[in-house]
Design a protein around this motif. Structure first.
Motif, PDB file in Angstrom:
ATOM      1  N   GLN A   1      47.292 -24.883  59.352  1.00 21.84           N
ATOM      2  CA  GLN A   1      45.829 -24.988  59.283  1.00 21.84           C
ATOM      3  C   GLN A   1      45.170 -23.951  60.192  1.00 21.84           C
ATOM      4  O   GLN A   1      44.153 -23.361  59.850  1.00 21.84           O
ATOM      5  CB  GLN A   1      45.404 -26.414  59.679  1.00 21.84           C
ATOM      6  CG  GLN A   1      43.933 -26.715  59.428  1.00 21.84           C
ATOM      7  CD  GLN A   1      43.632 -27.040  57.979  1.00 21.84           C
ATOM      8  OE1 GLN A   1      44.408 -26.717  57.090  1.00 21.84           O
ATOM      9  NE2 GLN A   1      42.508 -27.679  57.732  1.00 21.84           N
ATOM     10  N   TYR A   2      45.775 -23.745  61.369  1.00 24.29           N
ATOM     11  CA  TYR A   2      45.201 -22.758  62.287  1.00 24.29           C
ATOM     12  C   TYR A   2      45.236 -21.358  61.688  1.00 24.29           C
ATOM     13  O   TYR A   2      44.282 -20.588  61.827  1.00 24.29           O
ATOM     14  CB  TYR A   2      45.918 -22.746  63.641  1.00 24.29           C
ATOM     15  CG  TYR A   2      45.355 -21.656  64.532  1.00 24.29           C
ATOM     16  CD1 TYR A   2      44.013 -21.699  64.951  1.00 24.29           C
ATOM     17  CD2 TYR A   2      46.114 -20.537  64.880  1.00 24.29           C
ATOM     18  CE1 TYR A   2      43.465 -20.685  65.705  1.00 24.29           C
ATOM     19  CE2 TYR A   2      45.566 -19.517  65.636  1.00 24.29           C
ATOM     20  CZ  TYR A   2      44.242 -19.589  66.048  1.00 24.29           C
ATOM     21  OH  TYR A   2      43.681 -18.570  66.780  1.00 24.29           O
TER      22      TYR A   2
ATOM     23  N   ALA B   1      42.109 -19.011  61.317  1.00 26.77           N
ATOM     24  CA  ALA B   1      42.038 -17.689  61.956  1.00 26.77           C
ATOM     25  C   ALA B   1      41.761 -16.600  60.919  1.00 26.77           C
ATOM     26  O   ALA B   1      40.952 -15.693  61.156  1.00 26.77           O
ATOM     27  CB  ALA B   1      43.343 -17.398  62.705  1.00 26.77           C
ATOM     28  N   ASP B   2      42.403 -16.709  59.767  1.00 31.30           N
ATOM     29  CA  ASP B   2      42.216 -15.719  58.705  1.00 31.30           C
ATOM     30  C   ASP B   2      40.757 -15.709  58.219  1.00 31.30           C
ATOM     31  O   ASP B   2      40.162 -14.646  58.027  1.00 31.30           O
ATOM     32  CB  ASP B   2      43.171 -16.025  57.540  1.00 31.30           C
ATOM     33  CG  ASP B   2      43.079 -14.972  56.445  1.00 31.30           C
ATOM     34  OD1 ASP B   2      43.390 -13.798  56.732  1.00 31.30           O
ATOM     35  OD2 ASP B   2      42.673 -15.310  55.319  1.00 31.30           O
ATOM     36  N   LYS B   3      40.190 -16.903  58.046  1.00 30.83           N
ATOM     37  CA  LYS B   3      38.792 -16.982  57.578  1.00 30.83           C
ATOM     38  C   LYS B   3      37.834 -16.391  58.605  1.00 30.83           C
ATOM     39  O   LYS B   3      36.870 -15.699  58.263  1.00 30.83           O
ATOM     40  CB  LYS B   3      38.413 -18.447  57.289  1.00 30.83           C
ATOM     41  CG  LYS B   3      39.002 -18.969  55.990  1.00 30.83           C
ATOM     42  CD  LYS B   3      38.263 -20.183  55.448  1.00 30.83           C
ATOM     43  CE  LYS B   3      37.029 -19.777  54.677  1.00 30.83           C
ATOM     44  NZ  LYS B   3      36.494 -20.831  53.809  1.00 30.83           N
TER      45      LYS B   3
ATOM     46  N   VAL C   1      50.936 -28.707  74.847  1.00 29.89           N
ATOM     47  CA  VAL C   1      50.276 -27.536  74.232  1.00 29.89           C
ATOM     48  C   VAL C   1      50.523 -27.545  72.722  1.00 29.89           C
ATOM     49  O   VAL C   1      51.624 -27.294  72.258  1.00 29.89           O
ATOM     50  CB  VAL C   1      50.801 -26.212  74.844  1.00 29.89           C
ATOM     51  CG1 VAL C   1      50.176 -25.013  74.129  1.00 29.89           C
ATOM     52  CG2 VAL C   1      50.515 -26.157  76.334  1.00 29.89           C
ATOM     53  N   GLY C   2      49.483 -27.884  71.977  1.00 32.58           N
ATOM     54  CA  GLY C   2      49.541 -27.831  70.520  1.00 32.58           C
ATOM     55  C   GLY C   2      48.882 -26.553  70.040  1.00 32.58           C
ATOM     56  O   GLY C   2      48.436 -25.733  70.848  1.00 32.58           O
ATOM     57  N   PRO C   3      48.777 -26.358  68.721  1.00 33.21           N
ATOM     58  CA  PRO C   3      48.146 -25.146  68.191  1.00 33.21           C
ATOM     59  C   PRO C   3      46.717 -24.909  68.707  1.00 33.21           C
ATOM     60  O   PRO C   3      46.342 -23.751  68.944  1.00 33.21           O
ATOM     61  CB  PRO C   3      48.159 -25.376  66.675  1.00 33.21           C
ATOM     62  CG  PRO C   3      49.371 -26.221  66.452  1.00 33.21           C
ATOM     63  CD  PRO C   3      49.414 -27.148  67.633  1.00 33.21           C
TER      64      PRO C   3
END
Length: 209
Positions: free
Chosen positions: A154-155, A159-161, A115-117
């Motif tokens: 990076q995630y 998510a913020d964008k 399980v990665g990001p």
């Protein structure tokens, strides 16, 4: 579709074509896996009160959905399918309790082997689509210009964008979640690939630039 586009109608169009794009991929079991991921799993997770969690079987099916809709990596499925039930329950329960802290929630899930990001984001998107969009390659390309980096950092940028874009597109008449934005971007990218594949080789080359 350009990520900077602010035409709500185009985003709604992208979102409404999602199911037909899923169908157009003609991948075995993808329709039923997508129905499981979007329609069956979320209410099941929320019914497990007061401490929601995901089971190993559900996580394995979620991984099948992720790999079938995107790139197939069988080893990831093997890792996830053989995870200890108690470990999966514990990690996912801690992750859900960590929300709205998306960074902490992803970190709680990525202790699990396989399980990665990106997979963690799929788990969180099933539980809290208004907070955590799924980290698909197509949406990453559109929002950040690259889908090569699958790190937590990076995630969080991604998510913020998508959270910002969802707020920008939402109004009294229309409501968008970050997960809606992801699906619209994915749908638009798949639609563009389908168009390219139906064109002649010359125009295909031009599109690839």
């Amino acid at each position: 579709m350009n990520f900077e586009c602010s035409e709500v109608g185009l985003w709604k169009e992208g979102l409404s074509s999602y199911s037909s794009r899923i169908e157009s991929l003609n991948k075995p079991n993808l329709l039923s896996l997508d129905d499981f991921y979007r329609n069956q799993l979320p209410p099941v997770l929320h019914q497990r009160n007061p401490n929601p969690y995901i089971t190993t079987a559900e996580l394995s099916k979620l991984m099948q959905w992720k790999l079938t809709r995107g790139k197939w990596r069988p080893r990831l499925l093997d890792f996830v399918s053989s995870l200890d039930e108690a470990a999966v329950n514990w990690a996912s329960s801690k992750a859900f309790q960590s929300l709205p802290d998306v960074s902490k929630a992803v970190s709680e899930l990525t202790v699990l082997k396989g399980v990665g990001p990106a997979t963690a984001s799929a788990v969180l998107a099933a539980y809290a689509p208004n907070l955590a969009p799924f980290m698909s390659d197509e949406a990453m390309e559109a929002a950040l210009g690259s889908s090569k980096d699958y790190s937590l950092k990076q995630y969080l940028l991604f998510a913020d964008k998508l959270q910002t874009k969802a707020k920008e597109l939402s109004s009294e008449c229309d409501s968008f979640s970050p997960s809606d934005v992801e699906r619209a971007l994915w749908s638009s990218a798949i639609g563009a690939k389908l168009l390219a594949s139906h064109s002649d080789p010359d125009s295909k080359r031009k599109r690839k630039r």
